[in-house]
Every structure is written in C-alpha cells, then in structure tokens.
Motif scaffolding. Structure first.
Motif, short mmCIF file in Angstrom:
data_model
loop_
_atom_site.label_atom_id
_atom_site.label_comp_id
_atom_site.label_asym_id
_atom_site.label_seq_id
_atom_site.Cartn_x
_atom_site.Cartn_y
_atom_site.Cartn_z
N THR A 213 -19.80 30.61 13.57
CA THR A 213 -18.38 30.71 13.21
C THR A 213 -17.62 31.43 14.31
O THR A 213 -18.10 32.45 14.83
CB THR A 213 -18.20 31.48 11.89
OG1 THR A 213 -18.83 30.75 10.83
CG2 THR A 213 -16.73 31.67 11.55
N GLU A 214 -16.46 30.91 14.67
CA GLU A 214 -15.65 31.51 15.74
C GLU A 214 -14.19 31.59 15.31
O GLU A 214 -13.67 30.70 14.63
CB GLU A 214 -15.72 30.69 17.02
CG GLU A 214 -14.76 31.17 18.11
CD GLU A 214 -14.70 30.27 19.33
OE1 GLU A 214 -13.65 30.28 20.01
OE2 GLU A 214 -15.69 29.57 19.62
N VAL A 215 -13.52 32.65 15.75
CA VAL A 215 -12.06 32.76 15.66
C VAL A 215 -11.49 32.45 17.04
O VAL A 215 -11.78 33.15 18.01
CB VAL A 215 -11.62 34.16 15.21
CG1 VAL A 215 -10.10 34.26 15.22
CG2 VAL A 215 -12.17 34.48 13.82
N ALA A 216 -10.69 31.40 17.14
CA ALA A 216 -10.09 30.99 18.41
C ALA A 216 -8.60 31.35 18.42
O ALA A 216 -8.01 31.62 17.38
CB ALA A 216 -10.27 29.50 18.62
N GLY A 217 -8.01 31.33 19.62
CA GLY A 217 -6.58 31.61 19.76
C GLY A 217 -6.26 33.06 20.01
O GLY A 217 -5.15 33.51 19.74
N ASN A 218 -7.21 33.81 20.53
CA ASN A 218 -7.02 35.24 20.75
C ASN A 218 -6.20 35.56 22.00
O ASN A 218 -5.91 34.70 22.81
CB ASN A 218 -8.39 35.93 20.83
CG ASN A 218 -9.01 36.17 19.48
OD1 ASN A 218 -8.63 37.10 18.78
ND2 ASN A 218 -9.97 35.34 19.10
N CYS A 219 -5.84 36.83 22.14
CA CYS A 219 -5.13 37.37 23.31
C CYS A 219 -3.77 36.71 23.52
O CYS A 219 -3.23 36.73 24.63
CB CYS A 219 -5.97 37.25 24.58
SG CYS A 219 -7.44 38.28 24.57
N GLY A 220 -3.22 36.12 22.45
CA GLY A 220 -1.90 35.50 22.57
C GLY A 220 -1.90 34.20 23.31
O GLY A 220 -0.84 33.66 23.65
N ILE A 221 -3.09 33.62 23.57
CA ILE A 221 -3.20 32.40 24.37
C ILE A 221 -3.63 31.25 23.47
O ILE A 221 -4.64 31.34 22.77
CB ILE A 221 -4.23 32.59 25.51
CG1 ILE A 221 -3.81 33.75 26.40
CG2 ILE A 221 -4.38 31.31 26.33
CD1 ILE A 221 -4.88 34.22 27.34
N GLY A 222 -2.86 30.16 23.47
CA GLY A 222 -3.17 29.04 22.60
C GLY A 222 -2.55 27.75 23.08
O GLY A 222 -2.03 27.68 24.20
N VAL A 223 -2.59 26.73 22.22
CA VAL A 223 -2.15 25.39 22.64
C VAL A 223 -1.12 24.77 21.70
O VAL A 223 -0.75 23.61 21.86
CB VAL A 223 -3.37 24.45 22.76
CG1 VAL A 223 -4.27 24.90 23.91
CG2 VAL A 223 -4.15 24.36 21.45
N PHE A 224 -0.66 25.52 20.72
CA PHE A 224 0.39 25.03 19.82
C PHE A 224 1.26 26.20 19.40
O PHE A 224 0.80 27.34 19.38
CB PHE A 224 -0.24 24.34 18.59
CG PHE A 224 -1.18 25.23 17.80
CD1 PHE A 224 -0.71 26.15 16.85
CD2 PHE A 224 -2.54 25.16 18.02
CE1 PHE A 224 -1.57 26.98 16.15
CE2 PHE A 224 -3.42 25.99 17.32
CZ PHE A 224 -2.93 26.90 16.38
N ALA B 12 -0.96 31.75 18.52
CA ALA B 12 -0.80 32.53 19.74
C ALA B 12 0.67 32.87 19.99
O ALA B 12 1.55 32.02 19.83
CB ALA B 12 -1.35 31.76 20.93
N HIS B 13 0.91 34.11 20.37
CA HIS B 13 2.26 34.59 20.65
C HIS B 13 2.85 33.91 21.88
O HIS B 13 4.04 33.59 21.92
CB HIS B 13 2.19 36.11 20.84
CG HIS B 13 3.52 36.78 20.97
ND1 HIS B 13 3.65 38.09 21.38
CD2 HIS B 13 4.78 36.35 20.76
CE1 HIS B 13 4.92 38.43 21.40
NE2 HIS B 13 5.63 37.39 21.03
N SER B 14 2.03 33.66 22.90
CA SER B 14 2.56 33.10 24.15
C SER B 14 3.18 31.73 23.94
O SER B 14 4.21 31.40 24.54
CB SER B 14 1.46 33.01 25.21
OG SER B 14 0.45 32.11 24.81
N THR B 15 2.57 30.90 23.08
CA THR B 15 3.11 29.56 22.88
C THR B 15 4.39 29.60 22.05
O THR B 15 5.28 28.77 22.24
CB THR B 15 2.08 28.63 22.23
OG1 THR B 15 1.47 29.31 21.12
CG2 THR B 15 1.01 28.23 23.22
N LEU B 16 4.50 30.56 21.14
CA LEU B 16 5.77 30.73 20.43
C LEU B 16 6.89 31.03 21.41
O LEU B 16 7.98 30.44 21.35
CB LEU B 16 5.67 31.87 19.41
CG LEU B 16 4.71 31.68 18.23
CD1 LEU B 16 4.70 32.94 17.36
CD2 LEU B 16 5.09 30.46 17.40
N ARG B 17 6.63 31.96 22.35
CA ARG B 17 7.66 32.34 23.33
C ARG B 17 7.97 31.17 24.25
O ARG B 17 9.14 30.89 24.55
CB ARG B 17 7.20 33.54 24.17
CG ARG B 17 6.91 34.78 23.36
CD ARG B 17 6.86 36.05 24.24
NE ARG B 17 8.11 36.80 24.08
CZ ARG B 17 8.97 37.03 25.03
NH1 ARG B 17 8.75 36.58 26.25
NH2 ARG B 17 10.07 37.72 24.80
#
Length: 522
Positions: A82-93, A142-147
């Motif tokens: 099991t993994e939690v992805a999308g950490n450190c504010g980095i993502g794809v959506f 992820a926060h970065s993709t929101l911004r």
C-alpha cells in the motif's frame, strides 16, 4: 484458498510473535488457527518463515510510475502493498493535458509520461484503473498543481483572494472524489510562495472533510524548529490532522536539534494537535539538483533561470545567497559539495555517480561554477543525493512512538536512490537485524498498522480475521539489503512471498506482475 501453515506470525499490532496457520479466501483472511501438528496437503509450509502484514508506504511519489509499470515491481519487491502518492505538494491533477509547466514541475520527481496532466482526480483515476496496479494506492491532492492550474502565468507568487477561493473549490472537488487529503512542499516552488492566508483557507477545506494535511516543512536545517512551529500553528488554527513528511534535521552541525524538534511535536500532541510524522531510513536524501538554488531564483521559468545562470553577476549573487542561507535550507552549505552526488543528469550523464566536488575537479572549476554550468546546460531531469543526517538521529526518530514508515521513492531519470527499491528491506536489515534498534514486532508495527491506522484503514495493516489479505512472508535468516548508491536496484534477499488482496504478486524470486491493487478512496 491459500493455507499458510505453521508461520511465525508478526501481526502488525506490536504484540509478541506467535505460531499459527492463516487461511486466505478470496481477497481476505478467512481464519487464523493454531498451528497444525501434521503437514496439510496443499498448504504453504511457513515453519522457517515469518508472516507479516504488507508494508504501508506513507510517503510515495508513484502516480506516474504506476502508469509506466503497473505491476509496481519496485514496491512489491520490498514487500510494500500500500502506498500514499502525491506527497510534497507534487502531483499531476488538476492540470491541462500536455501542460509544459506541469512537465517542468514533475519531471525531476515523478519522471516523464506522454501528455501528462488530468483535469481532476476522477479523470486520473480512470487512467489508473485502465492500467491497473500491483499495489493499493491512496492519493493526496498536491498543492503545486492547484497553484499552477489557478494562477495565470508564473505561479511563483502570492495568490489573490479570488485565486485562493478557486483553489479551495478545486480541493473540495478532489476530496469529494476520494483524495486522502492535501499535500504541500513549502520548501519547493510554487508552494513556498503561498502565504498564511492561502494555507489556512485550504486547510479549512481539509478540516471540513476530516482529511490529512501532509507537508514537507519549509526548512529542515537551521530553521527546522521555526518551520515545525509554522505547520503546528497552521494545524492548531485550522484543526486539521497533520502529517509531517520525512522528518529529519539536515546538516552536520544541526543534529543536536533533534531532541528539541521531537519535544515540539510531543508538546503539540499534549496540547491536542493530531500530529504524526513519517521517515525514510537513510542518512542521505534525494531531490532535484535545481532545488539547491535560493527561493528567488526558483520563481523563474527554467529557460529564464538558465539565462540568469550564464551571467557572472547573477552567479555572484546566487553564491552569496547560498552561502548565507537566510531563511531557507542551503543544502550546499549545510551538507557540503562533497556530500552532494549526481543521480541523474540527462544532458551530462557521464557525471552520474560523482560528487559536485569531483565534477568541479574534473572540469578545473570551483564547485559553484561547476554547479551553475550543469544547471545552465540541463535540458531534462537533474537529480541528486545529499548526505543530510546521522545514524544516531535516524535511530532516535525511528524509535519515537509517532513514527510511520515511508520511502519517499522517486522514479525519474536513469538512476534512483536505493530507497526507491529497498527502503523496507534496508530498515529491517540495518535497524532490525543488524542493530536491533527496536524489537522486530515493534518495527513491523511501524511499517504496517501505524500507517494503515493513520490513514483510517480498518481492514488493512494487521494479520487478523476479516482483514484484506495483504501479506508478506519473510525469511529472516537470509534477509539482506544488497543495494548501494551505485547499484540502487540490486536484488535483496529474504522476501519469500508478497500477496496483495489475496493474489500472489511475488514468490520465490519471481514477480507474477499481478494487478490486484485497489484504489483506496476516502
């Protein structure tokens, strides 16, 4: 049905190991019985093996890796189910498909993928389901993709009130669609440019859904205490559940701060703040080579930045800022150029495996000029490892009751940090088998139920009747982490079997490439 016979069961709860038989029917554990005294036809003989829950990686970055390699061999091979992805504010959506800014944002951490970008979590999830996955996965917004999606032009600036509200609405949509929570990387652009008003507005949305806020704090070196106080204050004011990412203190001269750092977190818990942290078990980390630059230069688009790096005047200014490191982590000064080693450098691959000190010597330059030249020449991915902490501080953080296991695995470029392939085995081998920092049942609990319970999963992380059959068979006698920085994906020994939702994913040294993993929605 699978019948695991006469296994030494380490059930994930930190209780003492015991002998028993485990029956698996479909995707769940059907029964746990006293060990059979006689051989059972068709049963898997586990008399020399340990049976544990599948390991839970609370800090991953596999949202593109799972599309490139759905079997998820790098995680399955170390027992992670099991993994939690999308950490450190980095993502794809959310992101527009093929967005150049998104590619620049994710390339060094998540790697490449054709037409990266999905309009929302649901559209990403459709692609994920089509590919399938060898592991169970939960996803953070992820926060970065929101911004990047909301702030027109360069997102490396403060957001307006209207832009903050737009980000909040996008976050609501992601949480309604099943995201675990919000992640931010206050060390990285563009998240580092978010002001307190923006962060509190987003966290109010997270609180309304009772989800997690997972955060890479602003500074992990000289400013670690003030950075912790910042995120604890945000949690205090918003009431959000806080998960501090890859807790550590960076820099040879800063290791003494670990005691005060842990006291800050303990005091917050006493106050009623719901805070935990995760950790990867290595003295050295891995991140983008560009992240060594001062924050003002991280505002710039890659092409503009590279033009600045060609100017002697700009180089002198950057060098002064890096030497001072005022209010941010200057890793070059905290760790030293000899502790920074190239993992991936697309435009200069012949330097892979070498330190910045060695590269500068080869080029007949000082380390700063060599560093600036490499960045100004780089057209692709640039990753490094950096020695950040000591063995002693790793063990102190590992031993703390609030610690959960994470890998911080990256799959970008031609090479990766060993944690991407062997973090779980490394933790068991070095800190369980060799150094015996904790009793094995406690170490396994940190790798299983601690993470599952933090996620609110009521049917994973334990070897219990009715729980999902995410299981690992360990051969403790042969268990060994064989990876090195030069050979990060060297095959380990000691994993006899990995099962995900009742299907065998790995057995006797062979991957089945099953795709029985589930998307965990909240």
């Amino acid at each position: 049905m699978f019948h695991f016979s006469n296994a030494l069961i380490i059930d994930g709860s930190a209780a003492a190991p015991y002998r028993g038989d485990v029956l698996v029917e479909g995707d769940h554990i059907e029964a746990i019985l006293p060990p059979c005294s006689e051989p059972v036809s068709g049963a898997i003989d586990c008399s020399s093996l340990m049976l544990t829950p599948g390991f839970v990686d609370l800090h991953g970055h596999s949202e593109l890796e799972v599309l490139r390699l759905p079997s998820m061999r790098p995680k399955i091979g170390q027992g992670i189910t099991t993994e939690v992805a999308g950490n450190c504010g980095i993502g794809v959506f959310p992101a527009h498909k093929g967005s150049p800014s998104l590619k620049a944002l994710t390339n060094d951490v998540l790697g490449s993928y054709p037409e990266v970008g999905w309009e929302d979590f649901s559209s990403y999830l459709k692609t994920w389901h089509t590919a399938g996955s060898g592991t169970n996965m939960a996803f953070l917004q992820a926060h970065s993709t929101l911004r990047s999606f909301v702030l027109e032009g360069n997102p490396n600036r403060s957001a307006t009130s209207a832009e903050v509200e737009a980000m909040c609405q996008l976050l609501r949509t992601s949480l309604e669609q099943g995201c675990l929570g919000l992640s931010s990387g206050l060390y990285y652009a563009p998240c580092l440019f978010a002001d307190r008003k923006e962060l509190l507005a987003l966290l109010e949305v997270v609180r309304q859904f009772d989800r997690l806020f997972c955060v890479h704090v602003r500074c992990e070196g000289d400013g670690i205490l003030s950075s912790l106080e910042e995120v604890l204050s945000l949690a205090r004011l918003s009431g959000v559940r806080l998960q501090i990412s890859h807790l550590k203190v960076i820099g040879r001269e800063n290791q003494h701060l670990v005691t005060e750092m842990l006291h800050l977190i303990e005091d917050a818990r006493t106050e009623g703040i719901d805070v935990h942290f995760d950790q990867y078990p290595y003295e050295y980390g891995s991140t983008s080579l560009f992240s060594l630059l001062p924050p003002p230069y991280l505002r710039l688009e890659r092409s503009d930045l590279q033009e600045h790096l060609k100017s002697k005047r700009e180089r002198d200014s950057i060098k002064r800022m890096m030497e001072e490191g005022d209010g941010w982590d200057s890793l070059a000064e905290l760790c030293g150029w000899d502790a920074i080693r190239i993992l991936s450098l697309d435009s200069n691959p012949h330097y892979i495996g070498k330190t910045l000190t060695e590269i500068a010597s080869e080029r007949g330059q000082g380390p700063y000029d060599a560093f600036f030249d490499l960045l100004s020449e780089e057209a692709g991915a640039a990753l490094m490892t950096d020695i950040t902490q000591s063995q002693d501080t790793i063990k102190r953080i590992l031993s703390h009751s609030l610690m959960c296991f994470g890998t911080d695995a990256l799959y970008a470029g031609t090479m990766s940090h060993p944690r991407s392939f062997q973090a779980a085995i490394h933790l068991l081998d070095r800190y369980g088998k060799q150094q015996q920092v904790l009793p094995l049942e406690q170490l396994i609990a940190k790798m299983t139920w601690a993470g599952a319970s933090r996620l609110g999963l009521s049917d994973r992380g334990l070897v219990r009747k009715g729980y999902k059959a995410d299981l690992v068979l360990l051969d403790w006698n042969t268990l060994s982490d064989n990876s090195t920085q030069a050979n990060p994906d060297a095959k380990s020994t000691g994993i006899a079997m990995v099962m995900v939702n009742g299907e065998i994913a790995y057995q006797d040294g062979q991957f089945t490439d099953s795709r029985s993993g589930a998307a965990l929605l909240f």
